[in-house]
Design a protein around this motif. Sequence first.
Motif, PDB file in Angstrom:
ATOM      1  N   ILE A 119      14.864  10.278  -0.858  1.00 36.75           N
ATOM      2  CA  ILE A 119      14.574   9.007  -0.207  1.00 36.75           C
ATOM      3  C   ILE A 119      13.554   8.282  -1.071  1.00 36.75           C
ATOM      4  N   GLY A 120      13.992   7.226  -1.745  1.00 41.27           N
ATOM      5  CA  GLY A 120      13.111   6.449  -2.599  1.00 41.27           C
ATOM      6  C   GLY A 120      12.786   5.125  -1.940  1.00 41.27           C
ATOM      7  N   LEU A 121      11.508   4.764  -1.936  1.00 36.65           N
ATOM      8  CA  LEU A 121      11.046   3.580  -1.222  1.00 36.65           C
ATOM      9  C   LEU A 121      10.376   2.622  -2.192  1.00 36.65           C
ATOM     10  N   LYS A 122      11.008   1.489  -2.442  1.00 41.92           N
ATOM     11  CA  LYS A 122      10.494   0.480  -3.372  1.00 41.92           C
ATOM     12  C   LYS A 122       9.784  -0.616  -2.590  1.00 41.92           C
ATOM     13  N   GLY A 123       8.478  -0.732  -2.800  1.00 38.73           N
ATOM     14  CA  GLY A 123       7.684  -1.677  -2.043  1.00 38.73           C
ATOM     15  C   GLY A 123       8.044  -3.122  -2.309  1.00 38.73           C
ATOM     16  N   GLN A 124       8.131  -3.903  -1.245  1.00 39.05           N
ATOM     17  CA  GLN A 124       8.357  -5.336  -1.343  1.00 39.05           C
ATOM     18  C   GLN A 124       7.981  -5.969  -0.013  1.00 39.05           C
ATOM     19  N   LEU A 125       7.881  -7.269   0.001  1.00 43.69           N
ATOM     20  CA  LEU A 125       7.616  -7.982   1.239  1.00 43.69           C
ATOM     21  C   LEU A 125       8.937  -8.270   1.942  1.00 43.69           C
ATOM     22  N   VAL A 126       8.983  -7.991   3.244  1.00 47.61           N
ATOM     23  CA  VAL A 126      10.209  -8.171   4.027  1.00 47.61           C
ATOM     24  C   VAL A 126       9.858  -8.941   5.299  1.00 47.61           C
ATOM     25  N   LEU A 127      10.882  -9.372   6.007  1.00 48.33           N
ATOM     26  CA  LEU A 127      10.681 -10.086   7.265  1.00 48.33           C
ATOM     27  C   LEU A 127      10.848  -9.133   8.436  1.00 48.33           C
ATOM     28  N   ASP A 128       9.899  -9.186   9.378  1.00 49.51           N
ATOM     29  CA  ASP A 128      10.033  -8.362  10.577  1.00 49.51           C
ATOM     30  C   ASP A 128      10.895  -9.084  11.604  1.00 49.51           C
ATOM     31  N   ASP A 129      10.996  -8.521  12.808  1.00 55.75           N
ATOM     32  CA  ASP A 129      11.872  -9.096  13.830  1.00 55.75           C
ATOM     33  C   ASP A 129      11.442 -10.492  14.252  1.00 55.75           C
ATOM     34  N   ASP A 130      10.184 -10.818  14.057  1.00 56.15           N
ATOM     35  CA  ASP A 130       9.682 -12.140  14.420  1.00 56.15           C
ATOM     36  C   ASP A 130       9.781 -13.152  13.280  1.00 56.15           C
TER      37      ASP A 130
ATOM     38  N   VAL B 128      13.257  -1.901   5.170  1.00 59.46           N
ATOM     39  CA  VAL B 128      12.538  -1.351   6.309  1.00 59.46           C
ATOM     40  C   VAL B 128      11.092  -1.818   6.245  1.00 59.46           C
ATOM     41  N   THR B 129      10.562  -2.291   7.359  1.00 58.63           N
ATOM     42  CA  THR B 129       9.145  -2.635   7.367  1.00 58.63           C
ATOM     43  C   THR B 129       8.309  -1.368   7.319  1.00 58.63           C
ATOM     44  N   ALA B 130       7.085  -1.499   6.851  1.00 59.53           N
ATOM     45  CA  ALA B 130       6.209  -0.334   6.783  1.00 59.53           C
ATOM     46  C   ALA B 130       6.014   0.287   8.160  1.00 59.53           C
ATOM     47  N   ARG B 131       5.921  -0.536   9.179  1.00 62.33           N
ATOM     48  CA  ARG B 131       5.715  -0.022  10.544  1.00 62.33           C
ATOM     49  C   ARG B 131       6.921   0.780  11.018  1.00 62.33           C
TER      50      ARG B 131
ATOM     51  N   GLU C  93       0.844  -1.193   0.000  1.00 65.91           N
ATOM     52  CA  GLU C  93       0.000   0.000   0.000  1.00 65.91           C
ATOM     53  C   GLU C  93       0.885   1.251   0.000  1.00 65.91           C
ATOM     54  N   THR C  94       0.437   2.311  -0.663  1.00 61.62           N
ATOM     55  CA  THR C  94       1.283   3.496  -0.815  1.00 61.62           C
ATOM     56  C   THR C  94       0.609   4.820  -0.423  1.00 61.62           C
ATOM     57  N   LYS C  95      -0.579   5.079  -0.919  1.00 63.42           N
ATOM     58  CA  LYS C  95      -1.186   6.398  -0.746  1.00 63.42           C
ATOM     59  C   LYS C  95      -1.458   6.721   0.730  1.00 63.42           C
ATOM     60  N   GLU C  96      -2.154   5.829   1.426  1.00 59.54           N
ATOM     61  CA  GLU C  96      -2.432   6.078   2.841  1.00 59.54           C
ATOM     62  C   GLU C  96      -1.148   6.085   3.657  1.00 59.54           C
ATOM     63  N   ARG C  97      -0.224   5.218   3.266  1.00 59.99           N
ATOM     64  CA  ARG C  97       1.049   5.183   4.001  1.00 59.99           C
ATOM     65  C   ARG C  97       1.808   6.493   3.809  1.00 59.99           C
TER      66      ARG C  97
ATOM     67  N   THR D 243       8.214 -12.801  10.427  1.00 56.85           N
ATOM     68  CA  THR D 243       6.954 -12.798   9.697  1.00 56.85           C
ATOM     69  C   THR D 243       7.071 -11.918   8.463  1.00 56.85           C
ATOM     70  N   GLN D 244       6.510 -12.386   7.358  1.00 55.13           N
ATOM     71  CA  GLN D 244       6.554 -11.604   6.122  1.00 55.13           C
ATOM     72  C   GLN D 244       5.520 -10.490   6.186  1.00 55.13           C
ATOM     73  N   VAL D 245       6.002  -9.243   6.024  1.00 52.62           N
ATOM     74  CA  VAL D 245       5.124  -8.078   6.115  1.00 52.62           C
ATOM     75  C   VAL D 245       5.466  -7.097   4.994  1.00 52.62           C
ATOM     76  N   GLU D 246       4.609  -6.089   4.823  1.00 51.95           N
ATOM     77  CA  GLU D 246       4.888  -5.049   3.836  1.00 51.95           C
ATOM     78  C   GLU D 246       6.081  -4.209   4.287  1.00 51.95           C
ATOM     79  N   GLY D 247       6.925  -3.864   3.326  1.00 50.68           N
ATOM     80  CA  GLY D 247       8.093  -3.060   3.644  1.00 50.68           C
ATOM     81  C   GLY D 247       8.685  -2.446   2.389  1.00 50.68           C
ATOM     82  N   PHE D 248       9.914  -1.929   2.516  1.00 47.30           N
ATOM     83  CA  PHE D 248      10.512  -1.180   1.421  1.00 47.30           C
ATOM     84  C   PHE D 248      12.021  -1.394   1.358  1.00 47.30           C
TER      85      PHE D 248
END
Length: 565
Positions: A485-496, A526-529, A443-447, A498-503
């Motif tokens: 700062i350019g952010l290319k969306g992809q799925l990444v792993l968080d600290d746990d 970087v995760t979206a969070r 997701e991009t616009k709301e983020r 788990t696959q989450v949205e990130g850049f």
Amino acid sequence: MAATPQNPAASAPRRKVSRHRGEGQWAQGHFTPLNGNEQFKKDDDGLNVRTRIETIYAQRGFDSIDPTDLRGRMRWWGLYTQRKPGIDGGKTAILEPEELDDEYFMLRVRIDGGRLTTRQLRVIGEVSQEFARGTADITDRQNIQLHWVRIEDVPEIWRRLEEVGLSTTEACGDTPRAILGSPVAGIAEDEIVDGTPAIEEIHRRVIGNPAYSNLPRKFKTAVSGSPLLDVAHEINDVAFVGVEHPEHGPGFDLWVGGGLSTNPKIGVRLGAWVPLAEVADVHEGVISIFRDYGYRRLRNRARLKFLVADWGAEKFRQVLEDEYLGRKLLDGPAPAQPVERWRDHVGAHRQRDGRFYVGFAPRVGRVDGATLAKIADVAEAHGSGRVRTTVEQKMIVLDVEEDQVEPLSAALDALGLTVSPSPFRRGTMACTGIEFCKLAIVETKERGSSLIDELERRLPEFDEPLTININGCPNACARIQVADIGLKGQLVLDDDGTQVEGFQVHLGGALGLEAGFGRKVRGLKVTARELPDYIERVLRRYLAERADGERFAVWASRASEEALS
């Protein structure tokens, strides 16, 4: 062609290029289609699908649409199927097109040069509210995109748009896309040359013309006589940039072969000066080279930038002159570096006639139909009825009397459209993202909108020009490689784990000053969070470590990987 100081391209070394046989270049006699896209274009010109839309598909509904029209030729009229709701980014590259397709469309309204009247803007707003659930996004190519459009409503939408001089013709597809132009052409005090007549003539010659409706891929054009270099000329297939020739006066410097996506390239100067009256001729020559010599075998190598990279500037100019123009072009100077670091025309600026134009910043290009209608009302009340869109997802009201600047600004502020935005609001762009786009992963616009709020809260004193470009996939519609700062969306792993949205993060890209692509720090995702925390941390380091007057892009190019992590 002799190498001269005015023609640095001529001194570049010739590259020995080995192309494997059968690139699908028409000029070399390769007319047999080498992929499905080339086959359907040969079978029937995309321009012809309009008749079927009006007489069959709009009457019988979505299920009656031929699949090749649905995912191919309908793009020639600005129509893409949008993403079916509820499909997460992990399935983007796994599912078949028919599994991703919703029964609704994105419709792109082409706005050449960003030029609109308030009547036209109001009609777009009305169409949005009546047929597109109120959606409207200003793109970074000066267009406006609507969503949730039903095929049954398309003929009526076309009727209303065309009644006020608007069009969706070749807004998508393997065609000449909307022609970028300075949004303050003909009115800015510092303009070198007004490119409006050239844009109008290019449009007259090529848009809707079957001679140019079957190109290897999309073809992007930019024309601007502004010293601000305000149309991202470096990343267009062909661009005409305003310059002052020491002997012949104002005209344009010619660039070719720019583009981003997964294989980005900065455009190449041909060292040629083009007078205003000849811009359309030269444009027609360049687009014809692309049509005839472009690589049609593989879609991922079918953009003009690959041909330019293989030929080099000298050969490209020679072919243009000898085979398409039948005459030599004059050598000319390069454009000067812009003195302003912002190129979006936001704020109040004096016009050459003494009045003012006033630029304002919607959030990441997202507005809605009701807001467009209100902007039209405000522009009519305080201006002359002329508005513009920019390549930075902004808008401008023209022809404002001095005593109306403050009332106009107040009226726009009341709509949430500030003329004095923070650097974060002003500099953040976002593509459509997973909400509607079938290629997107995140997701991009709301983020982007929430990121603006967070950074304004955390760094209220930050006042440096800064671009943050957010893209939902690797295709770079939001120009991630040339952002601070350019952010290319992809799925990444968080600290746990788990696959989450990130850049994936790109840092230090730029256009205009020292054009170049941002660097990627090894392993930095970087995760979206975590995104607000990450950007805050990097910007605080920049503020602490920068030299006097040092731009973020320059600092980022020299900073340690630790400082950028």
